[in-house]
Design a protein around this motif. Structure first.
Motif, PDB file in Angstrom:
ATOM      1  N   PHE A 107       0.807  -1.210   0.000  1.00 27.21           N
ATOM      2  CA  PHE A 107       0.000   0.000   0.000  1.00 27.21           C
ATOM      3  C   PHE A 107       0.848   1.272   0.000  1.00 27.21           C
ATOM      4  CE2 PHE A 107      -2.537  -3.294   2.094  1.00 27.21           C
ATOM      5  CZ  PHE A 107      -3.665  -3.287   1.290  1.00 27.21           C
ATOM      6  N   LYS A 111      -0.491   3.016   3.589  1.00 25.58           N
ATOM      7  CA  LYS A 111      -0.729   1.913   4.524  1.00 25.58           C
ATOM      8  C   LYS A 111      -1.386   2.392   5.809  1.00 25.58           C
ATOM      9  CE  LYS A 111       2.071  -1.557   4.910  1.00 25.58           C
ATOM     10  NZ  LYS A 111       3.223  -2.457   5.202  1.00 25.58           N
ATOM     11  N   VAL A 114      -5.039   3.277   5.220  1.00 22.96           N
ATOM     12  CA  VAL A 114      -5.825   2.072   4.976  1.00 22.96           C
ATOM     13  C   VAL A 114      -6.116   1.362   6.290  1.00 22.96           C
ATOM     14  CG1 VAL A 114      -5.810  -0.220   3.911  1.00 22.96           C
ATOM     15  CG2 VAL A 114      -4.982   1.757   2.622  1.00 22.96           C
ATOM     16  N   THR A 165      -9.643   7.623   1.147  1.00 19.83           N
ATOM     17  CA  THR A 165      -8.821   6.448   0.845  1.00 19.83           C
ATOM     18  C   THR A 165      -9.430   5.701  -0.338  1.00 19.83           C
ATOM     19  OG1 THR A 165      -8.309   6.222   3.186  1.00 19.83           O
ATOM     20  CG2 THR A 165      -7.882   4.306   1.820  1.00 19.83           C
ATOM     21  N   TYR A 169      -8.619  -0.517  -2.154  1.00 18.96           N
ATOM     22  CA  TYR A 169      -7.742  -1.107  -1.135  1.00 18.96           C
ATOM     23  C   TYR A 169      -8.554  -1.954  -0.155  1.00 18.96           C
ATOM     24  CZ  TYR A 169      -3.840   1.948  -2.519  1.00 18.96           C
ATOM     25  OH  TYR A 169      -2.827   2.572  -3.201  1.00 18.96           O
TER      26      TYR A 169
END
Length: 448
Positions: A107, A111, A114, A165, A169
């Protein structure tokens, strides 16, 4: 107590049925096959044994008379509370797996964002979980993947938008994690979940508080009762993958024929329309198969045909039958090929035909295909028993009744509400016979 278990590994769902020494059906279980037959067999069997516990709860509480007219309400609430406990544990496992996959995923700089979005998604999922199991709640499925998936995707999209975001993901995390979680067998936690559910049931039904001792004692007595897996027989599309010896495997033709006979002893002809194939079976007065025919590898005329049409129409499979029942005009679908039927469907829509009329025509086309298979097996004899998942489709049943009457006259058509378990019931009956009539033991049950 000794239990005799039948497992039917279908192409789309795996079913299990448990009978006792008196051949009473005490439990049924079902799960998605997902091509993982080993796990599907274990989960379906676990669900059937759990269902058997609730059967025994009902029997024990009936004997005490403690709940009088409130027995059904109490059992229904207990089962909802149990499912909620089970669902929350699975949600916890899904969250843990998703978090692990965040750590190992790619990611980049996103990251941290997420991980925070994922935490919020599961916070909301857990907060809304109780609503899924409230009295009167409607769920399109009882499978964890389907329930959690629809909730996760809806909440995930909203959270991703709020947090800035990428939704992809979160979607990819779910896809990577759900297989591991849905394939987990939760048998060891059953007692813990049931006891926790019992506490919640007493809270939800305060009128039972003064009867707690008389209610709790028989339930705990059932929990302390060992349900011995005395003999297991497997059948179905994936039966070659069952984790026990060939001695414990029967063909699906034999199991469906015997299962239909057990449900309706006067059965002479059986039609089973499942997800992968269609079977026409002729049985004698003892339920022994005399002749049979099956469709070829083509999906036309079985459940996958309906699944394909549902996808083409952007509808749920459960919506097809009710829509077809609204038809006011007969439309003939000429193609029996699944792919060409999809093309014909689109052509019909472009010509202005109504969706409900097209659906009725498609259902009739499926049953016409089944009727040709029945004719090759020896025709339709009285009594005629219709089984399989498609037997729950009211439009398919309507078309079948019409075509049987047109071709064979007025015959008795049997459709059991639990007909999807017919193959598993036949397998369980073979298991019962192996021990009670043939004196076999279960020594080969877990053989590879």
């Amino acid at each position: 107590m000794r239990c005799f278990i039948g497992i039917d590994l279908g192409s789309t769902t795996t079913k299990a049925t448990v009978v006792d020494e008196n051949q009473n059906i005490i439990g049924r279980g079902i799960t998605n096959s997902r091509s993982n037959y080993d796990t599907a067999a274990a989960v379906a069997k676990q669900e059937a044994m759990l269902n058997g516990r609730f059967y025994l709860f009902r029997q024990a509480l009936t004997r005490t008379g403690a709940l009088n007219g409130g027995l059904d309400t109490f059992i229904e609430q207990l089962e909802r509370d149990f499912r909620a406990e089970q669902y929350l544990e699975q949600l916890g496992d899904l969250e843990e797996t998703c978090v692990k996959n965040v750590e190992t995923g790619h990611f980049g700089a996103a990251k941290g964002a997420v991980a925070e979005a994922l935490q919020e998604v599961f916070r909301r999922l857990k907060a809304e979980a109780h609503l899924l199991f409230a009295p009167g709640a409607k769920r399109k499925s009882d499978f964890f993947r389907d329930i959690a998936g629809s909730q996760y995707l809806a909440i995930g999209e909203q959270v991703a938008k709020e947090a800035g975001t990428r939704y992809e993901y979160l979607l990819n995390l779910f896809d990577r994690s759900i297989i591991e979680v849905e394939n987990h067998v939760y048998g060891d936690q059953m007692r813990h979940h049931l006891l926790a559910a019992l506490e919640n049931t007493f809270k939800a039904l305060p009128d039972t508080a003064d009867k707690r001792t008389r209610v709790e004692a028989p339930i705990k007595g059932v929990l302390d009762t060992t349900m011995e897996e005395t003999y297991v027989v497997g059948t179905g599309y994936g039966r070659a993958r069952l984790p026990f010896s060939k001695e414990h495997v029967r063909s699906e033709i034999l199991c469906h024929g015997l299962g239909a006979h057990v449900m309706y002893p006067e059965t002479a002809t059986v039609l089973d329309i499942g997800g992968q194939d269609t079977k026409a079976i002729q049985v004698d007065p003892k339920g022994i198969v005399e002749s049979f025919q099956m469709n070829d590898r083509c999906a036309a005329g079985c459940g996958r045909y309906l699944g394909y049409i549902a996808d083409e129409m952007n509808m749920g499979l459960h919506e097809l039958g009710p829509m077809a029942m609204k038809s006011t005009k007969a439309i003939r679908i000429n193609s029996t090929c699944t792919v060409f039927a999809g093309a014909e469907l689109r052509d019909r829509l472009s010509l202005g035909d109504k969706r409900e009329d097209i659906m009725a025509g498609l259902h009739r086309a499926i049953i016409l295909r089944a009727m040709s298979i029945l004719a090759r097996s020896g025709g339709v004899r009285d009594q005629f028993t219709f089984t399989g998942g498609v037997a729950k489709n009211e439009a398919a049943v309507k078309a079948l009744k019409e075509l049987v009457f047109e071709n064979y006259g007025n015959l008795q058509l049997n459709i059991d509400p639990d007909s999807i378990y017919t193959g598993a019931l036949g397998a369980a009956t073979f298991a019962w016979r192996a021990v009670m009539e043939e004196g076999k033991t279960a020594e080969h049950r877990e053989a590879a």
